[in-house]
Motif scaffolding. Structure first.
Motif, PDB file in Angstrom:
ATOM      1  N   ALA A 161      -6.438   3.379   3.867  1.00 53.86           N
ATOM      2  CA  ALA A 161      -6.676   2.024   4.254  1.00 53.86           C
ATOM      3  C   ALA A 161      -6.696   1.500   5.600  1.00 53.86           C
ATOM      4  N   ALA A 162      -6.109   2.121   6.452  1.00 51.92           N
ATOM      5  CA  ALA A 162      -5.776   1.478   7.728  1.00 51.92           C
ATOM      6  C   ALA A 162      -7.114   1.823   8.514  1.00 51.92           C
ATOM      7  N   ASN A 163      -7.407   3.128   8.076  1.00 49.58           N
ATOM      8  CA  ASN A 163      -8.993   3.353   8.800  1.00 49.58           C
ATOM      9  C   ASN A 163     -10.019   2.726   8.127  1.00 49.58           C
ATOM     10  N   LEU A 164     -10.033   2.471   7.030  1.00 48.96           N
ATOM     11  CA  LEU A 164     -11.050   1.651   6.533  1.00 48.96           C
ATOM     12  C   LEU A 164     -11.325   0.292   7.012  1.00 48.96           C
ATOM     13  N   LEU A 165      -9.993  -0.337   7.172  1.00 51.41           N
ATOM     14  CA  LEU A 165      -9.846  -1.687   7.547  1.00 51.41           C
ATOM     15  C   LEU A 165     -10.267  -1.849   9.023  1.00 51.41           C
ATOM     16  N   GLU A 166      -9.961  -0.706   9.860  1.00 48.32           N
ATOM     17  CA  GLU A 166     -10.365  -0.847  11.204  1.00 48.32           C
ATOM     18  C   GLU A 166     -11.881  -0.478  11.468  1.00 48.32           C
ATOM     19  N   LYS A 167     -12.439   0.528  10.733  1.00 53.91           N
ATOM     20  CA  LYS A 167     -13.835   1.100  10.780  1.00 53.91           C
ATOM     21  C   LYS A 167     -14.508  -0.005  10.404  1.00 53.91           C
ATOM     22  N   TYR A 168     -14.378  -0.900   9.367  1.00 54.40           N
ATOM     23  CA  TYR A 168     -14.949  -1.783   8.458  1.00 54.40           C
ATOM     24  C   TYR A 168     -14.638  -3.056   8.834  1.00 54.40           C
ATOM     25  N   ALA A 169     -14.276  -3.485   9.720  1.00 55.97           N
ATOM     26  CA  ALA A 169     -13.807  -4.770  10.179  1.00 55.97           C
ATOM     27  C   ALA A 169     -14.554  -5.947   9.601  1.00 55.97           C
ATOM     28  N   MET A 202      -4.478  14.097   2.963  1.00 50.32           N
ATOM     29  CA  MET A 202      -5.032  13.662   1.628  1.00 50.32           C
ATOM     30  C   MET A 202      -6.032  12.491   2.052  1.00 50.32           C
ATOM     31  N   ALA A 203      -5.480  11.748   3.370  1.00 54.92           N
ATOM     32  CA  ALA A 203      -6.432  10.514   3.665  1.00 54.92           C
ATOM     33  C   ALA A 203      -7.669  10.990   4.164  1.00 54.92           C
ATOM     34  N   LYS A 204      -7.625  11.951   5.225  1.00 52.75           N
ATOM     35  CA  LYS A 204      -8.864  12.421   5.391  1.00 52.75           C
ATOM     36  C   LYS A 204      -9.893  13.203   4.226  1.00 52.75           C
ATOM     37  N   GLY A 205      -9.120  13.877   3.341  1.00 51.48           N
ATOM     38  CA  GLY A 205     -10.051  14.177   2.274  1.00 51.48           C
ATOM     39  C   GLY A 205     -10.569  13.051   1.669  1.00 51.48           C
ATOM     40  N   TRP A 206      -9.817  11.994   1.386  1.00 47.98           N
ATOM     41  CA  TRP A 206     -10.469  10.725   0.637  1.00 47.98           C
ATOM     42  C   TRP A 206     -11.596  10.120   1.518  1.00 47.98           C
ATOM     43  N   LEU A 207     -11.352   9.947   2.643  1.00 50.15           N
ATOM     44  CA  LEU A 207     -12.286   9.475   3.539  1.00 50.15           C
ATOM     45  C   LEU A 207     -13.610  10.240   3.879  1.00 50.15           C
ATOM     46  N   LEU A 212       0.740  -1.181  -0.150  1.00 46.18           N
ATOM     47  CA  LEU A 212       0.064   0.256  -0.018  1.00 46.18           C
ATOM     48  C   LEU A 212       0.943   1.277  -0.062  1.00 46.18           C
ATOM     49  N   GLY A 213       2.208   1.108   0.223  1.00 49.63           N
ATOM     50  CA  GLY A 213       2.831   2.502   0.225  1.00 49.63           C
ATOM     51  C   GLY A 213       3.090   3.108   1.574  1.00 49.63           C
ATOM     52  N   SER A 214       3.429   4.307   1.877  1.00 47.79           N
ATOM     53  CA  SER A 214       3.788   5.024   2.797  1.00 47.79           C
ATOM     54  C   SER A 214       2.912   6.222   2.726  1.00 47.79           C
ATOM     55  N   GLY A 215       1.873   6.501   2.055  1.00 54.52           N
ATOM     56  CA  GLY A 215       1.375   7.690   1.974  1.00 54.52           C
ATOM     57  C   GLY A 215      -0.168   7.820   1.930  1.00 54.52           C
ATOM     58  N   TYR A 216      -1.080   8.546   1.515  1.00 55.72           N
ATOM     59  CA  TYR A 216      -2.284   8.696   1.702  1.00 55.72           C
ATOM     60  C   TYR A 216      -3.158   7.407   1.727  1.00 55.72           C
ATOM     61  N   VAL A 217      -2.729   6.738   0.622  1.00 56.92           N
ATOM     62  CA  VAL A 217      -3.463   5.227   0.338  1.00 56.92           C
ATOM     63  C   VAL A 217      -3.404   4.534   1.749  1.00 56.92           C
ATOM     64  N   ASN A 218      -1.976   4.326   2.418  1.00 52.98           N
ATOM     65  CA  ASN A 218      -1.826   3.480   3.483  1.00 52.98           C
ATOM     66  C   ASN A 218      -2.768   4.020   4.695  1.00 52.98           C
ATOM     67  N   LEU A 219      -2.752   5.198   5.010  1.00 51.98           N
ATOM     68  CA  LEU A 219      -3.393   6.009   6.007  1.00 51.98           C
ATOM     69  C   LEU A 219      -5.022   5.719   5.766  1.00 51.98           C
TER      70      LEU A 219
END
Length: 253
Positions: A83-91, A244-249, A74-81
């Motif tokens: 994705a981490a939120n999505l995977l936790e929130k929608y486990a 960016m991750a917050k903007g995406w979410l 997933l890399g170390s940028g907004y995608v990773n951040l």
């Protein structure tokens, strides 16, 4: 799915009319409020979420790692951040999240690898951030791709996508530049605005959620300088990646 969106799958796309300066600056103003107007994307059971784009999306991912939901992939940028939120929130949703961004890519590069890196993965949610290199290469490498050509190429890409994946939910990221930070100079303007405007128009034509990254970074500079959020006006710092991750979410309902 809206009728006008389905019609895009079968009809041919005509060339875009030339943009006026008034159109460009009105689009920039529209970007300031488009986050509030943007449609929202819902997360469903077994969704396959794919992030596509250039170096901002790539952000050092291991391209040999094809695993889903994997830090290295997933890399170390907004995608990773994000994705981490999505995977936790929608486990409980059994999400599968991929990153297929590649540094330096323009829309023609996406077209060349679209079958393998997008269509074969059969995403149900497709997020695309592209366009800054389509413009940038006209400044530093003598490329001749115009905003009108960029828009037509992008339209063709999405038409192809919808013909194969008619139910996919689209998220369009607006390309951005943080002015007066290294590479992003006055010389970028007003030309760069035409590429941003094309993405805004495409998001409407294809009923996609729009992430107004330019507005997000403009607002962020009220808190800290552009060099705090980006390393060179385009590539993000850790704080910028979080922004960016917050903007995406924010486009997820």
């Amino acid at each position: 799915m809206k009728t006008n969106r389905r019609s895009f799958i079968t009809k041919s796309i005509v060339g875009a009319a030339l943009l006026t300066n008034a159109n460009l600056f009105s689009a920039q103003a529209e970007s300031m409020v488009s986050l509030k107007k943007s449609k929202k994307i819902s997360i469903n059971q077994n969704d396959i979420i794919l992030f596509q784009g250039d170096s901002i999306t790539d952000n050092g991912r291991d391209r040999n790692n094809k695993n889903v939901n994997d830090n290295g992939a997933l890399g170390s940028g907004y995608v990773n951040l994000a994705a981490a939120n999505l995977l936790e929130k929608y486990a409980d949703k059994n999400l599968k999240i991929y990153n297929r961004g590649i540094s330096g890519n323009r829309v023609p590069d996406l077209q060349n690898r679209w079958q393998q890196d997008t269509l074969d993965l059969q995403p149900t949610i497709l997020s695309i951030l592209i366009g800054v290199n389509d413009f940038w290469r006209t400044k530093d490498s003598g490329a001749t791709n115009t905003p009108e050509q960029f828009k037509k190429q992008y339209q063709d890409l999405l038409q192809q996508t919808l013909s194969k994946l008619p139910q996919v939910k689209l998220i369009i990221g607006e390309p951005f530049g943080v002015k007066n930070v290294k590479h992003v100079t006055d010389d970028w303007y007003p030309d760069f605005l035409a590429y941003q405007n094309a993405c805004v128009e495409i998001s409407k034509e294809f009923d996609a959620a729009l992430i107004s990254y330019q507005s997000i970074f403009d607002q962020a500079q009220l808190k800290a300088s552009g060099s705090y959020w980006t390393t060179d006006g385009v590539h993000t710092s850790l704080a910028g990646a979080s922004l960016m991750a917050k903007g995406w979410l924010d486009v997820i309902k």
